[in-house]
Design an enzyme around this catalytic site. Structure first.
Site, PDB file in Angstrom:
ATOM      1  N   ASP A   1      -0.705  -9.209   9.452  1.00 46.07           N
ATOM      2  CA  ASP A   1      -0.477  -8.211   8.404  1.00 46.07           C
ATOM      3  C   ASP A   1      -1.513  -7.099   8.562  1.00 46.07           C
ATOM      4  O   ASP A   1      -2.433  -7.193   9.375  1.00 46.07           O
ATOM      5  CB  ASP A   1      -0.600  -8.892   7.042  1.00 46.07           C
TER       6      ASP A   1
ATOM      7  N   GLU B   1      -1.380  -1.739  10.760  1.00 44.41           N
ATOM      8  CA  GLU B   1      -0.933  -0.375  11.056  1.00 44.41           C
ATOM      9  C   GLU B   1      -1.969   0.434  11.869  1.00 44.41           C
ATOM     10  O   GLU B   1      -1.508   1.298  12.634  1.00 44.41           O
ATOM     11  CB  GLU B   1      -0.589   0.353   9.744  1.00 44.41           C
TER      12      GLU B   1
ATOM     13  N   ASP C   1       6.027  -4.127   1.793  1.00 37.90           N
ATOM     14  CA  ASP C   1       5.775  -4.442   0.388  1.00 37.90           C
ATOM     15  C   ASP C   1       6.810  -3.795  -0.526  1.00 37.90           C
ATOM     16  O   ASP C   1       6.553  -2.762  -1.156  1.00 37.90           O
ATOM     17  CB  ASP C   1       4.360  -4.001  -0.001  1.00 37.90           C
TER      18      ASP C   1
END
Length: 973
Positions: A564, A567, A640
């Site tokens: 997770d 990015e 999300d």
């Protein structure tokens, strides 16, 4: 944000609270989230490239500065290579043009400065592309005009593809069988910001000034000189430094952006460019009637509680676009991991290639008045390295694109089943209680997930010894019930000298540096953090070694991984990510590799799982960030989302867009990550997600618990049934995953890919096909008692539950009643769909259970299908240890044929017995009458029959004692 000395002295809980405050503040301003992230007008290179395009539209000659020099042209017909010099006549900058013709009807075009002041970053090797690219193809025929200004290159089977190069101004077009497909630089937007020193005067400043003397149209009442001044200013915006929300990008190498246009003549729809919370057929962003006021942005970002119907950037970026019109599909992929903006514009007009007829007699011309879609691609840096794909159907493009970027990995069987997750299952007792809840309520599931709270102070590869004192026992207890566990491992590494990962990575020099060459220090879940530089091969090897059982203490073979925040998410960084002037291995700026960073973490983790199992077990790794090629390493999810009906609706086009761009293993958090779903919303989400590739429920730490049994009846039973629907179709789903490894076909398919001749499907993104056999239309509104489903007339359709034929209206629309227990699921005639009806607690416990074959006949009374099976976990299928059975029903005979691929030897009977299972039931619907007998090898089989509606009959054949993987025939007479 916080002094390191203060952060070190904080308790874990206090650090967590501070991090939550950072994010919760973002949540409070969700209505102005655009202010946290750049618009095109706040991005220097987007402003410059957009201004260039606007000026070209006003003064077309302004966009004619690039010329291919005919005397420099070299053609290697045998190797399918064309090279030439390209010159920017106005800036006197030389470029090298290269064209490579490849298998899969693919053309690769590269344009690079010759040479630049400083070499530009290129995505070389297998960082994004497959390790082995398609072979080159020879040129079938070359035609030139007498002046050498135009050259036509024929390639592909029977020379069906035609690529025409124009020297002045430079552009090229591709056609398929004489039909225009793709046009490059037809609008003249090509603009390559050449390397320069800071002291030099940008050439475009003078160009813009000289344009004042030309015929430049201006708005009524506007001052002509004022408009030229604005253009001049825009063309030189933020060349050497840029500031956004108080954070400055130093841009030491100056402007390096590239822009160009690509048009799809006669095509009204383009698809792809994930990830955006938008429609499947991309909306317009340019032109008078544009639907968005911003271009689509590709820049991996942690967008907290993202908003819908927006071209804003999200967690993943794949610079791939596909288009389709009757008879011709095409695609474009820009191999570039820098930030991008892409404009989409539609206009009426003739096909681009029709222009060629007047001066290239060998070019086929076909006029079209249909809408043409034009796109403007803009990247901040890198090189122009573009792949163009052409074919007859979208499936051709899926095959071509994944031949370039890599075929999807074959997942383990358990990974395709149902996953249960939340932030966070708090301790070992919580894990045991949740597992027991599934047992008590007879709900199958395969994987239980642990979020960041399982670690010792957000130090990954560790366990909180108070909450999880016996992690191996916990995992083994789950494994004893056939289940797996997943733990989260993020790329931010806590800056703690007592943390072994920090100490080792620092000593080896594996962390990303800031612009001054010091170890980059940012803020994420652990507090002050550093980031591993996965662009460095040594760092990827180091990271992979951390997954060894001797390194990751407390891990077992049944533990898998979730990446997770990759990015990467940096709470204190610009736009909540890494500064662009941070430095990677070899002095490469982060701006050049931003969009591929998360995929390199995904890859490193995948390779770690291979290492720990000695290349015996297929990894399962979930990633949030993604780029082209991510499909080689595992699954992703849409990020999300929120417990709202709109987010349920948006999940369908989002997953479709990701799937057509090669990443076939994707899904959305069931129920929505943020917020508390109403029971009916949660149920409707389960009902559709059961037919999507990645099936996981997930929820935020502040939400109420929502395990499937917590809402009482009728919801417990209805959610149980939705999950059980998934387990019934596991043989079909697993076969689809295998098929995707062969040709890149999505698991969850847009209607246009299955019905490429039906124009009603071309813009459709609110219903989808699971493989070729099942059509699903979600219920996405509260208290929706019925929905309309479009059913292409080319197929016969059956209700999946009753197996009766359905009769849509003349327009192909079927209104389906949708009580709580039902969403529309239609079975396509011509399908043989394998199922397993014995639902067990976990999918791997069903691997050797018998099959039910569901045969739905088309209008010819025929059907086909495929079953693939292997051991569910290893790579032995690469050694021929698999069962592949082709099924067909025609003229009253159901035939099964065991198939081997390539040079794979025939399986022994023992292998078939080990990998396959018998058929215990056969259901055939669509018969025009009840048969008198059903036989297999002269042995009469027991069956029952009934009329399901009108003149449609269904039979159920009991235990034919036929085995998948062996050859047999069943006669229905």
């Amino acid at each position: 944000m916080f002094p390191r000395g203060v952060a070190v002295g904080m308790t874990r809980r206090l650090v967590h609270i501070i991090c939550l405050v950072v994010l919760l503040f973002a949540k409070d301003i969700v209505m102005v989230k655009h202010g946290d992230f750049k618009t095109c007008q706040q991005s220097g290179f987007c402003v410059r490239q957009s201004a260039f395009a606007d000026l070209v539209d006003k003064v077309p000659s302004f966009g004619s500065q690039y010329e291919l020099l005919p005397d420099s042209l070299k053609i290697d017909e045998g190797k399918g290579v064309v090279t030439a010099h390209l010159l920017d006549q106005k800036q006197k900058t030389p470029f090298i043009f290269e064209l490579f013709l490849l298998e899969h009807d693919t053309a690769r075009v590269r344009i690079k400065e010759a040479p630049p002041i400083k070499p530009r970053y290129e995505l070389l090797g297998d960082l994004a592309l497959a390790s082995s690219l398609p072979a080159s193809v020879p040129i079938a025929k070359v035609n030139r005009t007498s002046t050498g200004e135009e050259i036509a290159v024929h390639f592909g089977v029977s020379g069906k593809n035609l690529l025409v190069l124009h020297a002045r101004p430079f552009r090229f077009e591709l056609s398929v069988n004489g039909v225009p497909a793709v046009s490059f630089n037809d609008k003249g937007y090509l603009y390559y910001e050449h390397s320069r020193s800071k002291e030099s005067t940008p050439a475009l400043e003078n160009q813009a000034a000289s344009a004042a003397d030309g015929n430049v149209p201006v708005e009524e009442g506007a001052n002509k000189d004022d408009e030229i001044t604005k253009l001049q200013e825009a063309l030189n915006k933020d060349l050497w430094e840029e500031t956004f929300n108080g954070k400055t990008d130093s841009k030491p190498n100056g402007p390096a952006s590239i822009g160009f246009d690509v048009s799809f003549p006669g095509s009204s729809n383009v698809y792809g460019l994930p990830q955006h919370a938008s429609t499947f057929s991309l909306k317009t962003t340019r032109g008078e009637n544009r639907e968005y006021d911003q271009p689509y942005r590709l820049y991996n970002l942690d967008v907290f509680e993202y908003i819908l119907d927006s071209p804003m950037a999200l967690y993943g970026s794949i610079p791939f676009m596909m288009s389709h019109k009757k008879g011709v599909s095409s695609g474009v992929f820009w191999l570039n991991s820098a930030e991008m903006w892409i404009d989409v514009e539609k206009s009426k007009g003739t096909g681009t290639l029709s222009k060629l007829a007047s001066y290239i007699p060998f070019a086929t011309s076909k006029e079209t008045s249909a809408t043409t879609t034009s796109t403007h691609w803009m990247a901040e840096s890198g090189v122009l390295d573009v792949f163009v794909f052409v074919g007859s159907t979208p499936n051709d493009i899926f095959d071509s694109f994944t031949a370039i970027t890599g075929r999807p990995a074959m997942p383990q069987h358990f990974a395709t089943a149902y996953h249960q997750c939340r932030w966070n299952y708090m301790d070992e007792q919580d894990v045991a209680d949740v597992n027991a809840g599934f047992e008590k309520h007879d709900i199958p599931y395969d994987v239980l997930w642990l979020d960041i709270e399982h670690t010792d102070g957000k130090k990954y590869f560790t366990w909180d010894k108070t909450k999880f004192p016996n992690p191996e026992t916990m995992q083994n207890n789950l494994a004893g019930t056939g289940r797996k566990m997943v733990t989260i491992i993020d790329p931010h590494i806590k800056r703690d000298d007592g943390y072994y990962v920090t100490k080792e990575a620092r000593e080896k020099g594996l962390f990303i540096k800031d612009k001054d060459g010091n170890e980059f220090d940012g803020w994420c879940w652990p507090g002050s953090s550093s980031w591993i530089d996965y662009t460095d091969p040594a760092a990827r090897q180091y990271w992979a070694e951390k997954f060894q059982f001797s390194e990751y203490k407390g891990s077992t073979p049944s533990l898998y991984t979730w990446n997770d925040m990759n990015e990467p998410s940096v709470f204190t960084g610009p736009e909540t990510t890494m500064p662009k002037d941070a430095l990677h291995h070899g002095g490469i700026e982060h701006r050049d590799v931003h969009n591929v960073y998360g995929t390199l973490l995904h890859r490193s983790t995948y390779e770690g799982h291979l290492l720990r199992s000695k290349n015996e077990d297929r990894p399962f790794v979930l990633s949030r960030a993604f780029f082209a090629g991510t499909q080689r390493y595992g699954a992703i999810w849409t990020g999300d989302n929120t417990a709202e009906w709109g987010h349920l609706a948006a999940s369908v086009p989002m997953i479709l867009s990701i799937g057509v761009a090669g990443v076939v293993f994707s899904g959305a958090d069931v129920g929505g990550f943020f917020g508390n779903p109403e029971p009916d919303l949660l149920l409707r989400w389960y009902q559709v997600a059961a037919f999507q590739p990645f099936f996981r429920a997930h929820a935020h730490i502040d939400t109420k618990r929502r395990e499937p049994w917590l809402f009482g009846e009728p919801y417990t039973s209805l959610i149980r049934e939705a999950i059980r629907q998934r387990y019934r179709i596991m043989p079909y789903l697993y076969t689809l995953f295998w098929q995707s490894t062969q040709n890149g076909s999505p698991i969850m398919r847009p209607m246009v890919s299955e019905f490429p001749e039906d124009e009603n499907t071309f813009g459709m993104g609110d219903q989808f096909m699971l493989g070729k056999g099942l059509l699903i239309k979600p219920v996405v509104q509260k208290d929706q008692s019925s929905v309309d489903v479009y059913l292409p007339k080319l197929a016969v359709w059956y209700d999946y539950t009753s197996l009766g034929k359905v009769a849509p209206s003349a327009a192909g629309v079927l209104n389906v009643k949708t009580p709580l227990e039902k969403i529309p699921v239609l079975l396509r005639g011509g399908t043989i769909l394998p199922r397993r009806e014995r639902i067990r607690r976990a999918s791997n416990l069903m691997l050797h259970d018998p099959y039910t074959l569901l045969v739905a006949l088309d209008h010819k009374g025929e059907a086909t299908g495929t079953i693939y099976a292997d051991d569910g976990h290893s790579f032995r299928f690469r050694e021929g240890k698999y069962v592949l059975s082709e099924l067909s029903y025609s003229s009253g005979t159901l035939s099964a044929r065991g198939v081997r691929l390539g040079n794979d030897a025939k399986l022994s009977d023992a292998d078939v017995d080990a990998l396959s299972a018998r058929v215990e039931r056969l259901i055939i619907t669509g018969l025009s009458a009840l048969p008198k007998k059903v036989e297999l090898d002269g042995r009469q089989l027991e069956f029952t029959g009934e009329k399901v509606d009108g003149d449609v009959y269904k039979i159920v054949v009991k235990d034919p004692k036929a085995w998948v993987g062996r050859d047999w025939k069943i006669h229905v007479e």
